[in-house]
Structure formats: C-alpha cells, structure tokens
Design an enzyme around this catalytic site. Structure first.
Site, PDB file in Angstrom:
ATOM      1  N   GLN A 105       0.814  -1.227   0.000  1.00  0.00           N
ATOM      2  CA  GLN A 105       0.000   0.000   0.000  1.00  0.00           C
ATOM      3  C   GLN A 105       0.842   1.268   0.000  1.00  0.00           C
ATOM      4  OE1 GLN A 105      -3.409   0.704   2.520  1.00  0.00           O
ATOM      5  NE2 GLN A 105      -2.070  -0.129   4.120  1.00  0.00           N
ATOM      6  N   ASN A 128       7.152  -1.225  10.579  1.00  0.00           N
ATOM      7  CA  ASN A 128       7.018  -1.188  12.043  1.00  0.00           C
ATOM      8  C   ASN A 128       7.458  -2.464  12.738  1.00  0.00           C
ATOM      9  OD1 ASN A 128       6.076   1.394  12.723  1.00  0.00           O
ATOM     10  ND2 ASN A 128       4.078   0.915  11.819  1.00  0.00           N
ATOM     11  N   ASP A 182       3.848  11.308  12.537  1.00  0.00           N
ATOM     12  CA  ASP A 182       3.364  11.771  13.849  1.00  0.00           C
ATOM     13  C   ASP A 182       3.471  13.291  13.935  1.00  0.00           C
ATOM     14  OD1 ASP A 182       3.201   8.985  14.662  1.00  0.00           O
ATOM     15  OD2 ASP A 182       5.378   9.064  14.663  1.00  0.00           O
ATOM     16  N   HIS A 197       8.139   5.653  17.598  1.00  0.00           N
ATOM     17  CA  HIS A 197       6.912   5.724  16.789  1.00  0.00           C
ATOM     18  C   HIS A 197       5.968   4.668  17.345  1.00  0.00           C
ATOM     19  CE1 HIS A 197       4.090   6.025  13.530  1.00  0.00           C
ATOM     20  NE2 HIS A 197       4.281   4.768  13.195  1.00  0.00           N
TER      21      HIS A 197
HETATM   22  P1  NAD Z   1       1.401  -3.749   2.976  1.00  0.00           P
HETATM   23  O1  NAD Z   1       1.104  -5.059   3.610  1.00  0.00           O
HETATM   24  O2  NAD Z   1       0.389  -3.110   2.092  1.00  0.00           O
HETATM   25  O3  NAD Z   1       2.729  -3.867   2.115  1.00  0.00           O
HETATM   26  C1  NAD Z   1       3.886  -4.418   2.641  1.00  0.00           C
HETATM   27  C2  NAD Z   1       4.639  -5.031   1.492  1.00  0.00           C
HETATM   28  O4  NAD Z   1       5.870  -5.499   2.019  1.00  0.00           O
HETATM   29  C3  NAD Z   1       3.927  -6.233   0.867  1.00  0.00           C
HETATM   30  O5  NAD Z   1       3.808  -6.024  -0.530  1.00  0.00           O
HETATM   31  C4  NAD Z   1       4.835  -7.413   1.201  1.00  0.00           C
HETATM   32  O6  NAD Z   1       4.868  -8.382   0.165  1.00  0.00           O
HETATM   33  C5  NAD Z   1       6.169  -6.709   1.346  1.00  0.00           C
HETATM   34  N1  NAD Z   1       7.144  -7.441   2.176  1.00  0.00           N
HETATM   35  C6  NAD Z   1       6.931  -8.219   3.266  1.00  0.00           C
HETATM   36  N2  NAD Z   1       8.074  -8.739   3.704  1.00  0.00           N
HETATM   37  C7  NAD Z   1       9.052  -8.263   2.872  1.00  0.00           C
HETATM   38  C8  NAD Z   1      10.453  -8.478   2.800  1.00  0.00           C
HETATM   39  N3  NAD Z   1      11.074  -9.269   3.657  1.00  0.00           N
HETATM   40  N4  NAD Z   1      11.132  -7.847   1.820  1.00  0.00           N
HETATM   41  C9  NAD Z   1      10.506  -7.050   0.921  1.00  0.00           C
HETATM   42  N5  NAD Z   1       9.166  -6.854   0.940  1.00  0.00           N
HETATM   43  C10 NAD Z   1       8.463  -7.437   1.893  1.00  0.00           C
HETATM   44  O7  NAD Z   1       1.849  -2.770   4.160  1.00  0.00           O
HETATM   45  P2  NAD Z   1       1.952  -1.181   4.119  1.00  0.00           P
HETATM   46  O8  NAD Z   1       0.641  -0.605   4.480  1.00  0.00           O
HETATM   47  O9  NAD Z   1       2.624  -0.756   2.871  1.00  0.00           O
HETATM   48  O10 NAD Z   1       2.904  -0.942   5.391  1.00  0.00           O
HETATM   49  C11 NAD Z   1       4.244  -1.360   5.385  1.00  0.00           C
HETATM   50  C12 NAD Z   1       4.862  -1.138   6.761  1.00  0.00           C
HETATM   51  O11 NAD Z   1       4.931   0.240   7.072  1.00  0.00           O
HETATM   52  C13 NAD Z   1       4.080  -1.781   7.908  1.00  0.00           C
HETATM   53  O12 NAD Z   1       4.992  -2.369   8.830  1.00  0.00           O
HETATM   54  C14 NAD Z   1       3.387  -0.602   8.553  1.00  0.00           C
HETATM   55  O13 NAD Z   1       3.061  -0.845   9.899  1.00  0.00           O
HETATM   56  C15 NAD Z   1       4.467   0.444   8.405  1.00  0.00           C
HETATM   57  N6  NAD Z   1       4.050   1.839   8.550  1.00  0.00           N
HETATM   58  C16 NAD Z   1       4.877   2.670   9.244  1.00  0.00           C
HETATM   59  C17 NAD Z   1       4.536   3.995   9.407  1.00  0.00           C
HETATM   60  C18 NAD Z   1       5.422   4.940  10.167  1.00  0.00           C
HETATM   61  O14 NAD Z   1       4.984   6.084  10.436  1.00  0.00           O
HETATM   62  N7  NAD Z   1       6.613   4.586  10.567  1.00  0.00           N
HETATM   63  C19 NAD Z   1       3.349   4.477   8.850  1.00  0.00           C
HETATM   64  C20 NAD Z   1       2.523   3.611   8.152  1.00  0.00           C
HETATM   65  C21 NAD Z   1       2.886   2.274   8.008  1.00  0.00           C
HETATM   66  C1  LMR Z   2       0.735   4.693  11.541  1.00  0.00           C
HETATM   67  O1  LMR Z   2       1.185   5.409  12.434  1.00  0.00           O
HETATM   68  O2  LMR Z   2      -0.294   4.984  10.901  1.00  0.00           O
HETATM   69  C2  LMR Z   2       1.471   3.436  11.167  1.00  0.00           C
HETATM   70  O3  LMR Z   2       2.575   3.244  12.008  1.00  0.00           O
HETATM   71  C3  LMR Z   2       0.594   2.242  11.105  1.00  0.00           C
HETATM   72  C4  LMR Z   2       0.168   1.782  12.483  1.00  0.00           C
HETATM   73  O4  LMR Z   2       0.299   0.591  12.762  1.00  0.00           O
HETATM   74  O5  LMR Z   2      -0.291   2.596  13.268  1.00  0.00           O
END
Ligand code: NAD
Ligand code: LMR
Length: 326
Positions: A15, A131, A159, A187
């Site tokens: 995503q 995360n 954030d 975070h």
């Molecule tokens: P998602 O499930 O839509 O996409 C994750 C992708 O990562 C998938 O396509 C999956 O196939 C791939 N993946 C899984 N393991 C992998 C690996 N070892 N190597 C390469 N690719 C791999 O998830 P998303 O919504 O895109 O979120 C991704 C991450 O970002 C999650 O851990 C989410 O919690 C985190 N996130 C962090 C923040 C932040 O503020 N730090 C904000 C939003 C989301």
């Molecule tokens: C966020 O802050 O939106 C992301 O880290 C996703 C989550 O798990 O909260």
C-alpha cells in the site's frame, strides 16, 4: 542533467509503495533536477503484483525516471543504492500495538542490513518505515556495522504532521503557521509530541491555545493513537499519509532546514538529552542538506522529561526483546 541516484524501496508492491513510488519518480522527494533509478524489492509471491506497479510507472513516462530494477534478490536490490527506504514488512491489525510486530518483522531487518552493507553505494542512507520502525532500524543498523550510525533513520514525520494539523485545527490557523513541533522517542503509543516548544504564528502554542487540559487529555492521545484510529476506520493502516511523510522526511534531510525550524526523525542517540546512546530515538533535527544534527538546548520541563523517559524505556524494552538479532 545530474547523475541519477539509485533509490531502493522494499515492500514496493504494498500500500505505501503504491503511493510512494510515483512521488519519488515525479521529483517530489529529490527535486525536479534529480533523476532517479528505482530499485523495487519484494518477496517472491508479490513479484507479479510488482510487475503491475512497474507497468504503471512506465505508463507515467516520468522524465526523471531513468530505470527500474524489480527483484526479490536483496543483493541485486540494494546494489549501488544511495538511499534504501525500508517499507516492506507486515502492518499491524486492529487491537495490536506496533511492537507486537517485532517477532514477525524484526528478522527481515537482519538480512536487509547485511545486504545493504555488502552492496549499497558508499554514501547510502537508510530510512526505516516498516514497524516497529525504531527498533527495526536498530536491528538493521547493528547488522551493518560498516555503515556509520548517522546514516540510519526511522520515521516519525507522520506523527509530526498529525500533531501539526491537530494544533492548527484547534487554533483555527493554517498548518503552515505551526512550527517546531517535535516528536520525541518511539513511533508508538508512547511517543511524545512536544507542544511546549511548538510555535503557532511565531508564539508558543500554549499561549495561543490557552487550554492545558486539552493538550494533555486530547492532543497527546489523539496523536499517539492516530495510527490505530486509521486502522479502525479503514480496516487498513495509513498508507498515503505514510508515503507523504516518507517524502517529507527525505526532502527535509537532503535540503537545508529553514532557520529557526526543525523536523522530527528517529536517529541513533548520541546521549543528547540523557537518552541512552545507540537507541533509535526521535529528536528535533536540523539538516544542512548533507549532514544533520540534533537540536540542542530545547527546554525540557518535568512533564516533558517524564514523557521522554517513558518512551525511552519502551525502546529499551524493545531492544531487549530483539537482543539476539543485534
Ligand atoms: P502492505 O502489507 O500493504 O505492504 C507491505 C509489502 O511489504 C507487501 O507487498 C509485502 O509483500 C512486502 N514485504 C513483506 N516482507 C518483505 C520483505 N522481507 N522484503 C521485501 N518486501 C516485503 O503494508 P503497508 O501498508 O505498505 O505498510 C508497510 C509497513 O509500514 C508496515 O509495517 C506498517 O506498519 C508500516 N508503517 C509505518 C509507518 C510509520 O509512520 N513509521 C506508517 C505507516 C505504516
Ligand atoms: C501509523 O502510524 O499509521 C502506522 O505506524 C501504522 C500503524 O500501525 O499505526
């Protein structure tokens, strides 16, 4: 035309990837003069979906996009990259805390840290989004000891952006009026959005919003729980706003910070503000476009200290949970 830089994005078919890649390729991250070659890294089962994303990138005919590498091979994926944006990992579901993901996601970052150290360009900078991002960054950094610790970052800009908007809405002003809202710590739901040092229209936020209880009982929990609120509402974790925060963070790091302002990002603590050295902790940061530093001399009152210590303690706990991966 400048030489293209190579930017790796893991989880490129996910995503966040779907919102992020098009903005990098359009120039939103590195500017309208900087060509890029995208290295899109996925796990094998996601390669067909990744191929679709590649086709869509091609169909944009972006003038700045000079090449695409799409792969499940970490060595090829991180070969000569200048930036590694580590997004790929499992997002949490409703009812989970981000640290509940450590046992699933933590091990991803050992192999990626090693592959980055073995393959990336000498100037590589690594930004962890997956995360729990602070501790995943700690894991990757500890598995790539040849890369200096000032090249590692974890995302707390989302954030910060959330906090800025909450203050702007409460004060009835534009978001551009809100400055110096720093996120301290992890975070996670213990993060501390430091409203005491934030400014609204050049004045302390607490002078503009004269409502101490609102800051403590509404503002802080709203920011801390925003990720969970989005998961509840959407059934999926934040993606477009997360991708936007990735763009904002990298742009903030590669451009000089406007005088008198700062931004938030998790970096390897050097012991500033008494925070344990080596933890990936979010501080107020300024950059000159190449090097960054932690803003010193921020006033820390008793309330702030308590919050900063609580989030530090959580990071120490997370570090202990992954001791065997470090
Ligand atoms: P998602 O499930 O839509 O996409 C994750 C992708 O990562 C998938 O396509 C999956 O196939 C791939 N993946 C899984 N393991 C992998 C690996 N070892 N190597 C390469 N690719 C791999 O998830 P998303 O919504 O895109 O979120 C991704 C991450 O970002 C999650 O851990 C989410 O919690 C985190 N996130 C962090 C923040 C932040 O503020 N730090 C904000 C939003 C989301
Ligand atoms: C966020 O802050 O939106 C992301 O880290 C996703 C989550 O798990 O909260």
């Amino acid at each position: 035309m400048k030489t293209p830089i190579r930017v790796a994005v893991t989880g490129a078919a996910g995503q966040i990837g779907y919102s992020l890649l098009f903005r990098i390729a359009s120039g939103a991250m590195f500017g309208p003069e900087q060509p890029v070659i995208l290295h899109l890294i996925e796990i094998e089962p996601a390669l067909p979906a990744l191929n679709g994303v590649v086709m869509e990138l091609q169909d944009c005919a972006f003038p700045l996009l000079k090449g695409i590498v799409a792969t499940a091979d970490l060595n090829a994926g991180f070969k000569d990259v200048n930036w590694a944006l580590l997004v790929g990992s499992v997002p949490r579901k409703q009812g989970m805390e981000r640290k509940d993901l450590l046992s699933i996601n933590g091990k991803i970052f050992t192999g990626q840290g090693k592959a980055i150290a073995a393959n990336a360009a000498k100037d590589v900078r690594i930004f962890v989004v997956g995360n729990p991002c602070n501790t995943n960054c700690l894991i990757a950094m500890n598995n790539a000891k040849s890369i200096p610790s000032d090249r590692w970052f974890a995302m707390t800009m989302l954030d910060q952006n959330r906090a800025v908007t909450q203050l702007a809405m409460k004060a009835g002003v534009d978001t551009t009026e809100v400055k110096n809202l720093a996120i301290w710590g992890n975070h996670s739901s213990t993060m501390y959005p430091d409203y005491f040092n934030a400014k609204i229209g050049g004045k302390p936020a607490t002078e503009v919003i004269k409502h101490e209880i609102w800051f403590k009982d509404t503002f802080i929990p709203t920011v801390q729980q925003r990720g969970a609120a989005i998961i509840k509402a959407r059934g999926l974790s934040s993606a477009a706003s997360a991708a936007n925060a990735v763009v904002d963070t990298v742009r903030n790091l590669v451009n000089p910070t406007p005088a008198g302002t700062c931004f938030s990002v998790g970096v390897c603590s050097d012991g500033s503000y008494g925070i344990e050295k080596g933890l990936i902790y979010s501080f107020p940061i300024v950059s000159d476009g190449k090097n960054w530093k932690i803003v010193q001399g921020v006033e820390i009152n008793e309330f702030s200290r308590e919050k900063m210590t609580a989030t530090e303690n959580e990071l120490k706990e997370e570090k202990a949970m992954v001791a065997e991966l470090l």
